[in-house]
Design a protein around this motif. Structure first.
Motif, PDB file in Angstrom:
ATOM      1  N   UNK A  89       0.852  -1.197   0.000  1.00 12.28           N
ATOM      2  CA  UNK A  89       0.000   0.000   0.000  1.00 12.28           C
ATOM      3  C   UNK A  89       0.883   1.241   0.000  1.00 12.28           C
ATOM      4  N   UNK A  90       0.451   2.264  -0.736  1.00 12.61           N
ATOM      5  CA  UNK A  90       1.159   3.542  -0.710  1.00 12.61           C
ATOM      6  C   UNK A  90       0.390   4.465   0.235  1.00 12.61           C
ATOM      7  N   UNK A  91       0.966   4.697   1.419  1.00 14.65           N
ATOM      8  CA  UNK A  91       0.231   5.469   2.426  1.00 14.65           C
ATOM      9  C   UNK A  91       0.119   6.956   2.061  1.00 14.65           C
ATOM     10  N   UNK A  92       0.919   7.403   1.086  1.00 16.39           N
ATOM     11  CA  UNK A  92       0.808   8.800   0.655  1.00 16.39           C
ATOM     12  C   UNK A  92      -0.263   8.950  -0.423  1.00 16.39           C
ATOM     13  N   UNK A  93      -0.728   7.828  -0.912  1.00 19.21           N
ATOM     14  CA  UNK A  93      -1.756   7.857  -1.962  1.00 19.21           C
ATOM     15  C   UNK A  93      -2.601   6.590  -1.778  1.00 19.21           C
ATOM     16  N   UNK A  94      -3.480   6.649  -0.785  1.00 21.08           N
ATOM     17  CA  UNK A  94      -4.162   5.430  -0.335  1.00 21.08           C
ATOM     18  C   UNK A  94      -5.087   4.839  -1.398  1.00 21.08           C
ATOM     19  N   UNK A  95      -5.040   3.511  -1.489  1.00 22.52           N
ATOM     20  CA  UNK A  95      -5.801   2.822  -2.524  1.00 22.52           C
ATOM     21  C   UNK A  95      -7.279   2.711  -2.150  1.00 22.52           C
ATOM     22  N   UNK A  96      -8.068   2.456  -3.162  1.00 25.15           N
ATOM     23  CA  UNK A  96      -9.499   2.234  -2.967  1.00 25.15           C
ATOM     24  C   UNK A  96      -9.712   1.034  -2.046  1.00 25.15           C
ATOM     25  N   UNK A 145     -11.822  -1.027   2.752  1.00 26.55           N
ATOM     26  CA  UNK A 145     -11.740  -2.131   3.720  1.00 26.55           C
ATOM     27  C   UNK A 145     -11.483  -1.636   5.141  1.00 26.55           C
ATOM     28  N   UNK A 146     -10.899  -0.452   5.284  1.00 26.52           N
ATOM     29  CA  UNK A 146     -10.667   0.120   6.614  1.00 26.52           C
ATOM     30  C   UNK A 146     -11.044   1.603   6.584  1.00 26.52           C
ATOM     31  N   UNK A 147     -12.357   1.864   6.344  1.00 24.64           N
ATOM     32  CA  UNK A 147     -12.770   3.257   6.111  1.00 24.64           C
ATOM     33  C   UNK A 147     -12.589   4.162   7.321  1.00 24.64           C
ATOM     34  N   UNK A 148     -12.645   3.629   8.523  1.00 26.29           N
ATOM     35  CA  UNK A 148     -12.565   4.487   9.711  1.00 26.29           C
ATOM     36  C   UNK A 148     -11.126   4.936   9.969  1.00 26.29           C
ATOM     37  N   UNK A 149     -10.196   3.971  10.052  1.00 20.88           N
ATOM     38  CA  UNK A 149      -8.812   4.331  10.397  1.00 20.88           C
ATOM     39  C   UNK A 149      -7.930   4.547   9.164  1.00 20.88           C
ATOM     40  N   UNK A 150      -8.306   3.907   8.055  1.00 19.04           N
ATOM     41  CA  UNK A 150      -7.538   4.010   6.802  1.00 19.04           C
ATOM     42  C   UNK A 150      -6.067   3.661   7.020  1.00 19.04           C
ATOM     43  N   UNK A 151      -5.845   2.591   7.790  1.00 16.79           N
ATOM     44  CA  UNK A 151      -4.480   2.175   8.116  1.00 16.79           C
ATOM     45  C   UNK A 151      -4.237   0.725   7.710  1.00 16.79           C
TER      46      UNK A 151
END
Ligand SMILES: N[C@@H](CCC(=O)N[C@@H](CS)C(=O)NCC(=O)O)C(=O)O
Length: 247
Positions: free
Chosen positions: A49-56, A61-67
């Motif tokens: 995953x690219x945390x600077x450009x988060x994937x769909x 899959x983790x909409x609340x924390x996005x981690x």
């Protein structure tokens, strides 16, 4: 359980390759999950995953924390939170390298310690690495050193004179805390932050050595370069007053 049954379970899981791990190299939380998957001989597909450009995929899959990490297992709900994932893996594959102790009180102790590390010591370490405030840095160093004494005491109690938190072999806390050994080393060499130290924490010092000499642990700990990239990524996300400093 009969060894053939275990082998059959491993082969069938490998064939199905039902697991997918969404992660980022350098993340201790992702390393932790990779560690448990490897100990339990569970095959999985890894997606970076690219945390600077988060994937769909991450955002849905983790909409609340996005981690990261997020673990996908067949058609089950996507799983988040590395410690929850460790317990899940231990439940679905209990006969291959069990992680949590059999005693309920020891299990509770393990969970408390992992939770404490994640919610207190890890954020302090992260803050130590990125803050430019020298006074705060010193304060954090002191807090981390005090924390290491608490960890040393916990190690003595839980390991019962053996090599690992889990006793003779790697257990839940060795996985949960062992995923940090790369960062311990990195922080020592880059920032001179040696929280675990022979004189203050002799048992933890020995534990770190044993972790490094464990084949599976060594194979999943990211390199110095990956740690550096991750640190740069953290620093690039800071507001200007926290701009990176050369060390
Ligand atoms: N408590 C979570 C922490 C996960 C976490 O902090 N992941 C970081 C990478 S190390 C992340 O995805 N950060 C992106 C963000 O917060 O936007 C766990 O144990 O899984």
């Amino acid at each position: 359980m009969h060894p053939y049954t275990i082998i059959f379970q491993i082969i069938s899981m490998a064939q199905k390759c039902e697991m997918k791990l969404l992660g980022t190299h350098g993340s201790v939380f992702v390393t932790r999950v990779k560690f448990a998957l490897k100990l339990k001989c569970i095959e999985y597909e890894y997606v970076e995953e690219d945390l600077c450009n988060k994937s769909e995929l991450l955002l849905t899959s983790n909409p609340v924390f996005q981690q990261v990490p997020v673990l996908f297992h067949a058609n089950e709900h996507p799983m988040i939170e590395s410690l929850v994932i460790l317990e899940y893996l231990d439940e679905i594959q209990p006969d291959v390298h069990p992680l949590l102790p059999s005693n309920a009180s020891d299990r509770a102790q393990c969970r408390i310690l992992a939770y404490t590390y994640d919610t207190l010591y890890h954020p302090w370490t992260k803050e130590f690495m990125i803050t430019r405030d020298k006074r705060r840095k010193e304060e954090l160093k002191k807090l981390l050193i005090e924390g290491s004494l608490m960890l040393e005491e916990a190690f003595v109690k839980l390991s019962k004179g053996k090599t690992f938190f889990g006793g003779d072999d790697i257990g839940y806390l060795d996985v949960a805390l062992g995923s940090f050994i790369g960062w311990f080393k990195f922080n020592g060499s880059v920032f001179g932050l040696n929280v675990i130290d022979e004189a203050r924490t002799p048992r933890l010092t020995e534990w770190v050595k044993c972790m490094w000499s464990h084949e599976v642990a060594r194979s999943i700990i990211p390199s110095h370069e990956i740690h550096m990239d991750f640190l740069n990524m953290l620093q690039s996300q800071l507001p200007p007053m926290h701009a990176p400093v050369s060390t």
